[in-house]
Design a protein around this motif. Structure first.
Motif, PDB file in Angstrom:
ATOM      1  N   UNK A   1      28.804  -7.269 -11.958  1.00 21.35           N
ATOM      2  CA  UNK A   1      28.817  -8.746 -11.962  1.00 21.35           C
ATOM      3  C   UNK A   1      30.199  -9.241 -12.404  1.00 21.35           C
ATOM      4  N   UNK A   2      30.741  -8.601 -13.438  1.00 18.35           N
ATOM      5  CA  UNK A   2      32.051  -9.017 -13.952  1.00 18.35           C
ATOM      6  C   UNK A   2      33.171  -8.616 -12.988  1.00 18.35           C
TER       7      UNK A   2
ATOM      8  N   UNK B   1      35.976 -11.086 -11.606  1.00 20.17           N
ATOM      9  CA  UNK B   1      37.432 -10.862 -11.599  1.00 20.17           C
ATOM     10  C   UNK B   1      37.966 -11.059 -10.177  1.00 20.17           C
TER      11      UNK B   1
ATOM     12  N   UNK C   1      24.775 -11.901  -7.036  1.00 19.26           N
ATOM     13  CA  UNK C   1      24.684 -12.730  -8.244  1.00 19.26           C
ATOM     14  C   UNK C   1      23.378 -13.506  -8.232  1.00 19.26           C
TER      15      UNK C   1
ATOM     16  N   UNK D   1      37.053 -12.340 -26.159  1.00 18.13           N
ATOM     17  CA  UNK D   1      35.966 -12.199 -25.179  1.00 18.13           C
ATOM     18  C   UNK D   1      36.134 -13.286 -24.110  1.00 18.13           C
ATOM     19  N   UNK D   2      36.173 -12.887 -22.856  1.00 23.93           N
ATOM     20  CA  UNK D   2      36.473 -13.843 -21.804  1.00 23.93           C
ATOM     21  C   UNK D   2      35.251 -14.174 -20.940  1.00 23.93           C
ATOM     22  N   UNK D   3      34.401 -13.198 -20.739  1.00 27.61           N
ATOM     23  CA  UNK D   3      33.303 -13.396 -19.804  1.00 27.61           C
ATOM     24  C   UNK D   3      31.978 -13.570 -20.533  1.00 27.61           C
TER      25      UNK D   3
ATOM     26  N   UNK E   1      20.332 -14.336 -16.265  1.00 24.37           N
ATOM     27  CA  UNK E   1      20.981 -13.485 -15.255  1.00 24.37           C
ATOM     28  C   UNK E   1      20.944 -12.030 -15.724  1.00 24.37           C
ATOM     29  N   UNK E   2      21.254 -11.830 -17.012  1.00 22.71           N
ATOM     30  CA  UNK E   2      21.238 -10.464 -17.568  1.00 22.71           C
ATOM     31  C   UNK E   2      19.862  -9.832 -17.416  1.00 22.71           C
TER      32      UNK E   2
ATOM     33  N   UNK F   1      31.029  -9.107 -23.981  1.00 20.55           N
ATOM     34  CA  UNK F   1      31.819  -8.429 -22.960  1.00 20.55           C
ATOM     35  C   UNK F   1      33.294  -8.711 -23.226  1.00 20.55           C
TER      36      UNK F   1
ATOM     37  N   UNK G   1      16.439  -5.382 -12.152  1.00 21.01           N
ATOM     38  CA  UNK G   1      16.789  -4.849 -10.835  1.00 21.01           C
ATOM     39  C   UNK G   1      17.392  -3.445 -10.956  1.00 21.01           C
ATOM     40  N   UNK G   2      18.177  -3.248 -12.007  1.00 23.55           N
ATOM     41  CA  UNK G   2      18.858  -1.945 -12.166  1.00 23.55           C
ATOM     42  C   UNK G   2      17.893  -0.832 -12.540  1.00 23.55           C
TER      43      UNK G   2
ATOM     44  N   UNK H   1      37.384  -8.323 -22.387  1.00 24.22           N
ATOM     45  CA  UNK H   1      38.225  -8.094 -21.217  1.00 24.22           C
ATOM     46  C   UNK H   1      39.406  -7.182 -21.535  1.00 24.22           C
TER      47      UNK H   1
ATOM     48  N   UNK I   1      25.250  -1.269 -15.915  1.00 20.63           N
ATOM     49  CA  UNK I   1      26.024  -1.134 -14.677  1.00 20.63           C
ATOM     50  C   UNK I   1      26.071  -2.436 -13.901  1.00 20.63           C
ATOM     51  N   UNK I   2      24.932  -3.100 -13.808  1.00 19.18           N
ATOM     52  CA  UNK I   2      24.871  -4.358 -13.045  1.00 19.18           C
ATOM     53  C   UNK I   2      25.722  -5.449 -13.680  1.00 19.18           C
ATOM     54  N   UNK I   3      25.700  -5.499 -15.007  1.00 14.18           N
ATOM     55  CA  UNK I   3      26.510  -6.514 -15.693  1.00 14.18           C
ATOM     56  C   UNK I   3      27.996  -6.252 -15.425  1.00 14.18           C
TER      57      UNK I   3
ATOM     58  N   UNK J   1      19.315  -8.902 -13.845  1.00 16.04           N
ATOM     59  CA  UNK J   1      20.149  -7.740 -13.487  1.00 16.04           C
ATOM     60  C   UNK J   1      19.546  -6.459 -14.052  1.00 16.04           C
TER      61      UNK J   1
ATOM     62  N   UNK K   1      24.465   4.764 -12.559  1.00 24.80           N
ATOM     63  CA  UNK K   1      25.393   3.705 -12.126  1.00 24.80           C
ATOM     64  C   UNK K   1      26.863   4.126 -12.117  1.00 24.80           C
TER      65      UNK K   1
ATOM     66  N   UNK L   1      27.808 -14.089 -19.594  1.00 22.19           N
ATOM     67  CA  UNK L   1      26.823 -14.082 -18.510  1.00 22.19           C
ATOM     68  C   UNK L   1      25.530 -14.665 -19.066  1.00 22.19           C
TER      69      UNK L   1
END
Lengths: 188, 161
Positions: free
Chosen positions: A128-129, A133, A187, B1-3, B9-10, A6, B16-17, A8, A123-125, B13, B22, B5
Motif C-alpha cells: 500500500x505504501x 510512494x 487500495x 513518520x510520514x505515512x 483500511x489496515x 510506519x 485479505x492477506x 519512511x 505485506x499488504x500495508x 488489508x 509476502x 493508513x
C-alpha cells in the motif's frame, strides 16, 4: 487491532531491533529445520538476507527509499524501494515505476515459521505504501517486484498484480507489475 | 513518520492477506549489490561534474534557456541551475527522469551519471571521465563540444541496452 507506525526510513535503532529480534528467531528456525532434516528448499527463502549490508549498500543514494513498520515496539516489516526502474509490461513499457527491491515481514508473523502468527497484513500495508510512494513520484501507482516463490500467490491473487514472467536475470524469480488501474483496485 | 493508513483500511488489508507469504526480493545468498565496490571518491566527483556539463551542453544544443528547459522537463528552474553549477548537488530521481525524457536519453544511464545509482560498467566510467575532460563549458557550443556530447549520448544509449 493494534496501533502501528510506519517510518519512511529504517533508522539505526530499528536496524538494531532487526538484529536482536529477527536474526535470533531466524537462526533458531534454521537450527530446527536442520535438526528435523527439512529439505533446504523448504527453509525460509530470505534466511540469508542481511539488512545491515543492504542499507550500507545504498547509503547516500537518493534513488532508494527504505521503510519500516513498527508495532508493539517491534519491527514487523521492512521494505526497500528503488525509484529508477521502468515498466516491462507492454501496456506501459518504459514508464517509470517504483521497484520493490526487498520486502520482508518479521519471522513471528509467518505461517511457515509459527503456528500462530502475531500480525497479519504487514505485506499488504507495505505494498500500500509502495503504491503511495509511486503516486507521490507521479508514477501513478505503478510498482514492480520479484516475488520469492512462496509469495507468488500473494502478489498475483491478493494484490492483483500482472505476472510478467520468470526473470532469468534474477534467479528465475517471477517478476510482477501493478498498473495504475490495479493500484486503484488494490487500495480498499 | 510520514505515512498513515486508516485503521479500517489496515483491517481490510489484513483480512485479505490472511496467512500468505509476502516476501519479495532476491534468492541469492549474498546480494550482488552489497558486494559491489563504490567507485572511489574522485570518480564520483567526475560523474557529478559530467552530469552538470551534460545537462548544460544538451540544453544549449537544444537552444533552450534554463526556464525553457524547466518548462519542457516540467521541473523547477532552480533544479537545473543547481545541477549545472553545483557539483555537490544531488538531484531528485524524478527530476533526472524528466530530464532524460527531455533529452531523449535512457533514464537508467542518466541516473548513473547523476550518482543516484552506481555505475557498473567500467566503459561507462571511462567514457564519463573522458566526457568530463573534453567538455569544458564555454559560451558557444564548439564543434568539439558537440562531438563530445554526441559521442557521450551514444554511450548513454548503448549503456542502457
Amino acid at each position: 487491532m493494534t496501533e502501528a507506525a510506519l517510518f519512511d526510513e529504517i533508522s539505526e535503532q530499528q536496524l538494531a531491533l532487526w538484529r536482536t529480534t529477527w536474526v535470533p528467531v531466524m537462526q533458531q528456525s534454521l537450527q530446527d529445520f536442520k535438526k528435523r532434516q527439512i529439505p533446504t528448499d523448504e527453509w525460509p527463502e530470505d534466511l540469508h538476507w542481511d539488512w545491515d549490508l543492504k542499507l550500507k549498500d545504498i547509503k547516500g543514494l537518493l534513488a532508494y527509499r527504505t521503510l519500516c513498520l513498527v508495532c508493539q515496539d517491534q519491527v514487523q516489516g521492512l521494505m526497500m524501494l528503488d525509484l529508477t526502474k521502468s515498466s516491462r509490461l507492454s501496456s506501459q513499457a518504459g514508464k517509470p515505476l517504483v521497484y520493490v527491491e526487498f520486502l520482508a515481514t518479521a519471522p513471528w508473523n509467518r505461517k511457515e515459521l509459527t503456528t500462530s502468527p502475531v500480525f497479519r497484513g504487514v505485506g499488504s500495508v507495505l505494498i500500500y505504501v509502495a503504491i503511495q510512494v509511486s503516486l507521490e513520484e507521479q508514477f501513478h501507482g505503478r510498482i514492480g517486484l520479484h516475488s520469492l516463490p512462496r509469495a507468488n500467490d500473494f502478489y498475483q491473487n491478493v494484490c492483483g498484480m500482472t505476472l510478467v514472467g520468470p526473470d532469468p536475470q534474477k534467479q528465475n524469480l517471477c517478476y510482477f507489475e501493478m498498473t495504475r488501474d490495479q493500484a486503484k483496485r488494490f487500495r480498499p | 513518520m510520514k505515512y498513515s493508513i486508516p485503521k479500517d483500511v489496515c483491517i481490510r488489508l489484513a483480512d485479505r492477506e490472511a496467512d500468505y507469504s509476502v516476501n519479495a526480493g532476491s534468492l541469492e545468498c549474498f546480494d550482488q549489490g552489497a558486494q559491489q565496490q563504490r567507485p572511489p571518491l574522485n570518480v564520483e566527483v567526475v560523474f557529478s561534474i559530467a552530469f552538470g556539463r551534460f545537462v548544460h551542453l544538451s540544453r544549449r544544443q537544444l537552444r533552450l534557456s534554463v526556464e525553457a528547459l524547466a518548462q519542457k522537463a516540467e521541473i523547477d528552474p532552480s533544479e537545473i541551475v543547481s545541477i549545472e553549477s553545483d557539483p555537490d548537488y544531488v538531484p531528485e530521481p524524478s527530476a533526472v527522469n524528466q530530464l532524460a525524457k527531455a533529452f531523449q536519453v535512457p533514464p537508467k544511464s542518466l541516473m548513473q551519471l547523476a550518482r543516484l545509482t552506481r555505475p557498473k560498467d567500467p566503459k561507462m566510467i571511462k567514457e564519463t571521465i573522458r566526457f568530463a575532460a573534453h567538455s569544458e563549458s564555454i559560451a558557444k557550443l564548439t564543434p568539439a563540444e558537440r562531438e563530445a556530447l554526441e559521442h557521450f549520448v551514444a554511450v548513454l544509449n548503448e549503456e542502457s541496452e
